[in-house]
Design an enzyme around this catalytic site. Structure first.
Site, PDB file in Angstrom:
ATOM      1  N   ASN A 161      -9.044   2.367   9.596  1.00 22.06           N
ATOM      2  CA  ASN A 161      -8.264   2.042  10.785  1.00 22.06           C
ATOM      3  C   ASN A 161      -8.813   2.757  12.022  1.00 22.06           C
ATOM      4  O   ASN A 161      -9.319   2.154  12.966  1.00 22.06           O
ATOM      5  CB  ASN A 161      -6.797   2.437  10.529  1.00 22.06           C
ATOM      6  CG  ASN A 161      -5.853   2.017  11.620  1.00 22.06           C
ATOM      7  OD1 ASN A 161      -4.657   1.932  11.403  1.00 22.06           O
ATOM      8  ND2 ASN A 161      -6.325   1.722  12.822  1.00 22.06           N
ATOM      9  N   LYS A 205       0.893  -1.178   0.000  1.00 23.87           N
ATOM     10  CA  LYS A 205       0.000   0.000   0.000  1.00 23.87           C
ATOM     11  C   LYS A 205       0.912   1.204   0.000  1.00 23.87           C
ATOM     12  O   LYS A 205       1.644   1.436   0.957  1.00 23.87           O
ATOM     13  CB  LYS A 205      -0.904  -0.013   1.218  1.00 23.87           C
ATOM     14  CG  LYS A 205      -1.703   1.266   1.395  1.00 23.87           C
ATOM     15  CD  LYS A 205      -2.895   1.015   2.298  1.00 23.87           C
ATOM     16  CE  LYS A 205      -3.065   2.011   3.412  1.00 23.87           C
ATOM     17  NZ  LYS A 205      -3.285   3.386   3.005  1.00 23.87           N
ATOM     18  N   ALA A 242      -9.236   5.790   3.960  1.00 21.98           N
ATOM     19  CA  ALA A 242      -8.977   6.934   4.853  1.00 21.98           C
ATOM     20  C   ALA A 242     -10.176   7.856   5.022  1.00 21.98           C
ATOM     21  O   ALA A 242     -10.884   8.169   4.068  1.00 21.98           O
ATOM     22  CB  ALA A 242      -7.790   7.761   4.381  1.00 21.98           C
TER      23      ALA A 242
END
Ligand SMILES: CC(=O)[C@@H](O)[C@H](O)COP(=O)(O)O
EC number: 2.8.1.10
Length: 257
Positions: free
Chosen positions: A206, A96, A184
Protein backbone atom coordinates in the site's frame (compact mmCIF):
# COMPACT_ATOMS: atom_id res chain seq x y z
CA UNK A 1 -2.45 -18.54 -12.65
CA UNK A 2 -2.67 -17.85 -8.92
CA UNK A 3 -5.44 -19.71 -7.10
CA UNK A 4 -6.66 -18.13 -3.87
CA UNK A 5 -9.29 -20.32 -2.24
CA UNK A 6 -11.44 -21.26 -5.26
CA UNK A 7 -10.68 -18.18 -7.31
CA UNK A 8 -8.16 -17.83 -10.13
CA UNK A 9 -6.37 -14.49 -10.02
CA UNK A 10 -4.34 -13.17 -12.93
CA UNK A 11 -2.25 -10.45 -11.27
CA UNK A 12 0.12 -11.30 -8.44
CA UNK A 13 0.05 -7.75 -7.10
CA UNK A 14 -2.54 -6.89 -4.43
CA UNK A 15 -2.97 -3.22 -3.62
CA UNK A 16 -4.08 -1.32 -0.51
CA UNK A 17 -6.40 1.67 -0.84
CA UNK A 18 -5.34 3.90 2.07
CA UNK A 19 -3.41 7.18 2.17
CA UNK A 20 -3.68 8.17 -1.50
CA UNK A 21 -3.55 11.91 -2.23
CA UNK A 22 -7.09 11.72 -3.67
CA UNK A 23 -9.73 9.14 -4.63
CA UNK A 24 -9.04 9.88 -8.30
CA UNK A 25 -5.34 9.10 -7.94
CA UNK A 26 -6.25 5.92 -6.11
CA UNK A 27 -8.55 4.94 -8.98
CA UNK A 28 -5.85 5.62 -11.58
CA UNK A 29 -3.21 3.76 -9.57
CA UNK A 30 -5.42 0.69 -9.22
CA UNK A 31 -6.02 0.64 -12.98
CA UNK A 32 -2.34 1.23 -13.76
CA UNK A 33 -1.24 -1.58 -11.43
CA UNK A 34 -3.45 -4.08 -13.30
CA UNK A 35 -4.25 -5.60 -9.90
CA UNK A 36 -7.19 -7.94 -9.55
CA UNK A 37 -7.58 -7.45 -5.79
CA UNK A 38 -7.67 -4.37 -3.57
CA UNK A 39 -7.84 -4.39 0.19
CA UNK A 40 -9.98 -1.91 2.14
CA UNK A 41 -9.93 -1.07 5.83
CA UNK A 42 -13.44 -1.06 7.27
CA UNK A 43 -12.47 0.60 10.54
CA UNK A 44 -10.33 3.32 8.99
CA UNK A 45 -13.02 4.33 6.53
CA UNK A 46 -15.77 4.25 9.15
CA UNK A 47 -13.75 6.07 11.81
CA UNK A 48 -14.64 9.51 13.20
CA UNK A 49 -18.33 9.20 12.45
CA UNK A 50 -17.77 8.78 8.69
CA UNK A 51 -19.86 6.05 7.14
CA UNK A 52 -17.40 5.20 4.41
CA UNK A 53 -20.36 5.04 1.99
CA UNK A 54 -18.98 7.15 -0.88
CA UNK A 55 -15.55 5.58 -0.56
CA UNK A 56 -16.95 2.06 -0.48
CA UNK A 57 -19.06 2.61 -3.59
CA UNK A 58 -16.05 4.07 -5.42
CA UNK A 59 -14.11 0.91 -4.50
CA UNK A 60 -16.95 -1.34 -5.66
CA UNK A 61 -16.97 0.55 -8.99
CA UNK A 62 -13.28 -0.20 -9.65
CA UNK A 63 -14.23 -3.56 -11.12
CA UNK A 64 -11.68 -5.51 -9.08
CA UNK A 65 -12.20 -8.02 -6.30
CA UNK A 66 -12.37 -6.46 -2.82
CA UNK A 67 -10.53 -8.01 0.10
CA UNK A 68 -11.80 -6.13 3.16
CA UNK A 69 -9.38 -6.00 6.08
CA UNK A 70 -9.57 -5.71 9.84
CA UNK A 71 -6.78 -3.11 10.16
CA UNK A 72 -6.95 -1.29 13.50
CA UNK A 73 -8.28 -4.30 15.45
CA UNK A 74 -6.38 -5.35 18.55
CA UNK A 75 -8.36 -8.34 19.76
CA UNK A 76 -9.90 -11.41 18.17
CA UNK A 77 -13.33 -10.16 19.22
CA UNK A 78 -12.91 -6.81 17.44
CA UNK A 79 -11.58 -8.53 14.33
CA UNK A 80 -14.48 -10.97 14.19
CA UNK A 81 -17.03 -8.14 14.55
CA UNK A 82 -15.26 -6.16 11.82
CA UNK A 83 -15.25 -9.19 9.53
CA UNK A 84 -19.01 -9.53 10.00
CA UNK A 85 -19.45 -5.87 9.04
CA UNK A 86 -17.18 -6.31 6.01
CA UNK A 87 -19.26 -9.22 4.80
CA UNK A 88 -22.35 -7.01 4.90
CA UNK A 89 -20.74 -4.02 3.19
CA UNK A 90 -18.91 -5.87 0.39
CA UNK A 91 -20.97 -9.06 0.12
CA UNK A 92 -17.87 -11.20 0.34
CA UNK A 93 -16.64 -13.96 2.64
CA UNK A 94 -13.00 -12.96 1.97
CA UNK A 95 -11.30 -11.20 4.86
CA UNK A 96 -7.72 -10.03 5.35
CA UNK A 97 -7.27 -10.67 9.02
CA UNK A 98 -5.11 -8.18 10.90
CA UNK A 99 -4.96 -8.24 14.69
CA UNK A 100 -2.35 -5.74 15.80
CA UNK A 101 -0.35 -6.50 18.91
CA UNK A 102 2.15 -3.70 19.15
CA UNK A 103 1.77 0.03 18.53
CA UNK A 104 5.34 0.77 17.41
CA UNK A 105 5.86 -2.11 15.02
CA UNK A 106 2.22 -2.91 14.15
CA UNK A 107 3.36 -6.49 14.61
CA UNK A 108 0.45 -8.94 14.70
CA UNK A 109 -0.72 -10.37 18.03
CA UNK A 110 -0.32 -13.93 16.86
CA UNK A 111 -2.36 -15.45 19.72
CA UNK A 112 -5.40 -13.28 19.01
CA UNK A 113 -4.80 -13.78 15.28
CA UNK A 114 -5.00 -17.57 15.50
CA UNK A 115 -8.09 -17.34 17.72
CA UNK A 116 -9.84 -14.98 15.27
CA UNK A 117 -8.83 -17.17 12.33
CA UNK A 118 -10.29 -20.23 14.05
CA UNK A 119 -13.63 -18.48 14.67
CA UNK A 120 -13.90 -16.93 11.20
CA UNK A 121 -12.90 -20.08 9.29
CA UNK A 122 -15.51 -22.04 11.28
CA UNK A 123 -18.07 -19.44 10.22
CA UNK A 124 -17.21 -19.96 6.57
CA UNK A 125 -14.98 -16.94 5.97
CA UNK A 126 -12.04 -17.25 3.56
CA UNK A 127 -9.32 -15.88 5.78
CA UNK A 128 -6.11 -14.18 4.60
CA UNK A 129 -4.07 -13.78 7.80
CA UNK A 130 -1.42 -11.06 8.12
CA UNK A 131 1.24 -12.76 10.21
CA UNK A 132 4.94 -12.81 11.06
CA UNK A 133 7.34 -15.25 9.42
CA UNK A 134 7.09 -17.60 12.45
CA UNK A 135 6.67 -21.14 11.13
CA UNK A 136 4.74 -22.41 14.18
CA UNK A 137 2.18 -19.63 13.88
CA UNK A 138 1.82 -20.42 10.18
CA UNK A 139 1.07 -24.04 11.06
CA UNK A 140 -1.55 -22.98 13.64
CA UNK A 141 -3.22 -20.74 11.06
CA UNK A 142 -3.44 -23.63 8.60
CA UNK A 143 -4.87 -25.86 11.35
CA UNK A 144 -7.44 -23.14 12.02
CA UNK A 145 -8.59 -23.46 8.41
CA UNK A 146 -6.67 -20.75 6.55
CA UNK A 147 -5.64 -21.76 3.02
CA UNK A 148 -3.42 -18.73 2.39
CA UNK A 149 -0.70 -17.19 4.57
CA UNK A 150 0.50 -13.58 4.45
CA UNK A 151 3.83 -13.12 6.23
CA UNK A 152 5.21 -9.60 6.62
CA UNK A 153 8.61 -8.69 5.24
CA UNK A 154 8.96 -5.59 7.47
CA UNK A 155 6.66 -3.46 9.63
CA UNK A 156 3.62 -1.93 7.89
CA UNK A 157 4.43 1.41 6.29
CA UNK A 158 8.17 1.13 7.02
CA UNK A 159 9.21 0.65 3.36
CA UNK A 160 12.24 -1.29 4.65
CA UNK A 161 11.78 -4.21 2.30
CA UNK A 162 12.67 -7.78 3.24
CA UNK A 163 14.66 -7.46 6.48
CA UNK A 164 14.98 -11.19 7.02
CA UNK A 165 15.48 -12.89 3.69
CA UNK A 166 16.60 -16.11 5.41
CA UNK A 167 13.33 -16.34 7.33
CA UNK A 168 11.28 -15.74 4.17
CA UNK A 169 13.28 -18.41 2.37
CA UNK A 170 12.57 -20.89 5.18
CA UNK A 171 8.90 -19.92 5.14
CA UNK A 172 8.61 -20.71 1.45
CA UNK A 173 10.45 -24.02 1.90
CA UNK A 174 8.31 -25.00 4.91
CA UNK A 175 4.97 -24.40 3.17
CA UNK A 176 5.66 -25.50 -0.42
CA UNK A 177 2.00 -26.04 -1.35
CA UNK A 178 0.37 -23.08 0.41
CA UNK A 179 -0.25 -19.83 -1.47
CA UNK A 180 2.02 -17.29 0.26
CA UNK A 181 1.57 -13.54 -0.13
CA UNK A 182 4.18 -11.18 1.29
CA UNK A 183 2.22 -8.42 3.02
CA UNK A 184 3.59 -5.19 4.45
CA UNK A 185 6.91 -3.39 4.53
CA UNK A 186 7.69 -3.38 0.82
CA UNK A 187 9.15 -0.01 -0.18
CA UNK A 188 10.43 -0.37 -3.71
CA UNK A 189 9.75 -2.41 -6.82
CA UNK A 190 13.10 -4.19 -6.33
CA UNK A 191 11.83 -5.46 -2.94
CA UNK A 192 8.75 -6.91 -4.62
CA UNK A 193 10.86 -8.53 -7.33
CA UNK A 194 13.21 -9.98 -4.67
CA UNK A 195 10.46 -11.76 -2.73
CA UNK A 196 8.83 -13.00 -5.94
CA UNK A 197 12.22 -14.42 -6.98
CA UNK A 198 12.21 -16.37 -3.69
CA UNK A 199 9.06 -18.12 -4.89
CA UNK A 200 6.36 -16.19 -3.07
CA UNK A 201 3.08 -16.29 -4.93
CA UNK A 202 2.14 -12.62 -4.69
CA UNK A 203 2.77 -9.39 -2.80
CA UNK A 204 0.38 -7.00 -1.10
CA UNK A 205 1.46 -3.40 -0.64
CA UNK A 206 0.00 0.00 0.00
CA UNK A 207 2.31 2.71 1.32
CA UNK A 208 4.97 2.31 -1.37
CA UNK A 209 2.46 3.26 -4.07
CA UNK A 210 0.14 5.61 -2.15
CA UNK A 211 3.06 7.57 -0.69
CA UNK A 212 5.16 7.78 -3.86
CA UNK A 213 5.75 11.12 -5.58
CA UNK A 214 3.71 9.80 -8.51
CA UNK A 215 1.53 6.93 -7.27
CA UNK A 216 0.24 6.04 -10.75
CA UNK A 217 3.75 5.75 -12.22
CA UNK A 218 4.84 3.75 -9.17
CA UNK A 219 1.90 1.37 -9.62
CA UNK A 220 3.14 0.68 -13.15
CA UNK A 221 6.67 0.08 -11.82
CA UNK A 222 5.41 -2.41 -9.23
CA UNK A 223 3.33 -4.28 -11.80
CA UNK A 224 6.46 -4.79 -13.90
CA UNK A 225 8.60 -5.76 -10.91
CA UNK A 226 6.17 -8.40 -9.70
CA UNK A 227 5.98 -9.93 -13.16
CA UNK A 228 9.78 -9.84 -13.53
CA UNK A 229 10.30 -11.48 -10.13
CA UNK A 230 7.82 -14.22 -10.95
CA UNK A 231 9.39 -14.85 -14.38
CA UNK A 232 12.85 -15.01 -12.80
CA UNK A 233 11.67 -17.51 -10.19
CA UNK A 234 10.21 -19.76 -12.88
CA UNK A 235 13.40 -19.43 -14.94
CA UNK A 236 15.52 -20.94 -12.13
CA UNK A 237 17.87 -18.23 -10.85
CA UNK A 238 21.46 -19.14 -9.93
CA UNK A 239 22.41 -19.50 -6.29
CA UNK A 240 25.20 -17.12 -5.18
CA UNK A 241 28.69 -18.69 -4.81
CA UNK A 242 31.65 -17.79 -2.64
CA UNK A 243 34.26 -18.19 -5.39
CA UNK A 244 34.64 -16.79 -8.90
CA UNK A 245 33.61 -18.98 -11.81
CA UNK A 246 35.14 -17.95 -15.17
CA UNK A 247 32.47 -17.19 -17.73
CA UNK A 248 34.94 -17.79 -20.59
CA UNK A 249 35.99 -21.44 -20.98
CA UNK A 250 39.72 -22.11 -20.57
CA UNK A 251 39.76 -25.26 -22.70
CA UNK A 252 40.58 -24.53 -26.34
CA UNK A 253 42.10 -21.09 -25.80
CA UNK A 254 44.83 -20.01 -28.20
CA UNK A 255 48.43 -20.56 -26.98
CA UNK A 256 50.90 -17.85 -28.12
CA UNK A 257 54.16 -18.93 -26.45
C1 LIG B 1 -3.26 -1.89 3.31
C2 LIG B 1 -2.90 -2.93 4.25
O1 LIG B 1 -3.53 -3.91 4.37
C3 LIG B 1 -1.68 -2.74 5.06
O2 LIG B 1 -1.98 -3.02 6.38
C4 LIG B 1 -0.67 -3.66 4.48
O3 LIG B 1 -0.18 -4.48 5.42
C5 LIG B 1 0.31 -2.99 3.60
O4 LIG B 1 1.47 -2.55 4.24
P1 LIG B 1 2.40 -1.47 3.52
O5 LIG B 1 1.67 -0.19 3.58
O6 LIG B 1 3.68 -1.48 4.30
O7 LIG B 1 2.61 -1.92 2.11
Amino acid sequence: MLKLYDTDIESRLLLGTARYPSPEILRQAVLASRTGIVTVSLRREMAGGRTGGAFFSMIRDLGVRVLPNTAGCHTAREAVLTAHMAREVFATDWIKLEVIGHHDTLQPDVFELVEAARILCAEGFRVFPYTTEDLGVGERLLEAGCQVLMPWCAPIGSAMGPVNIGALRSYRAHFPEVPLIVDAGIGRPSHAAAVMELGFDAVLLNTAVAGAGDPVAMAVAFAGAVEAGRAACLAGPLEPRDMAVPSTPVIGKAVFS
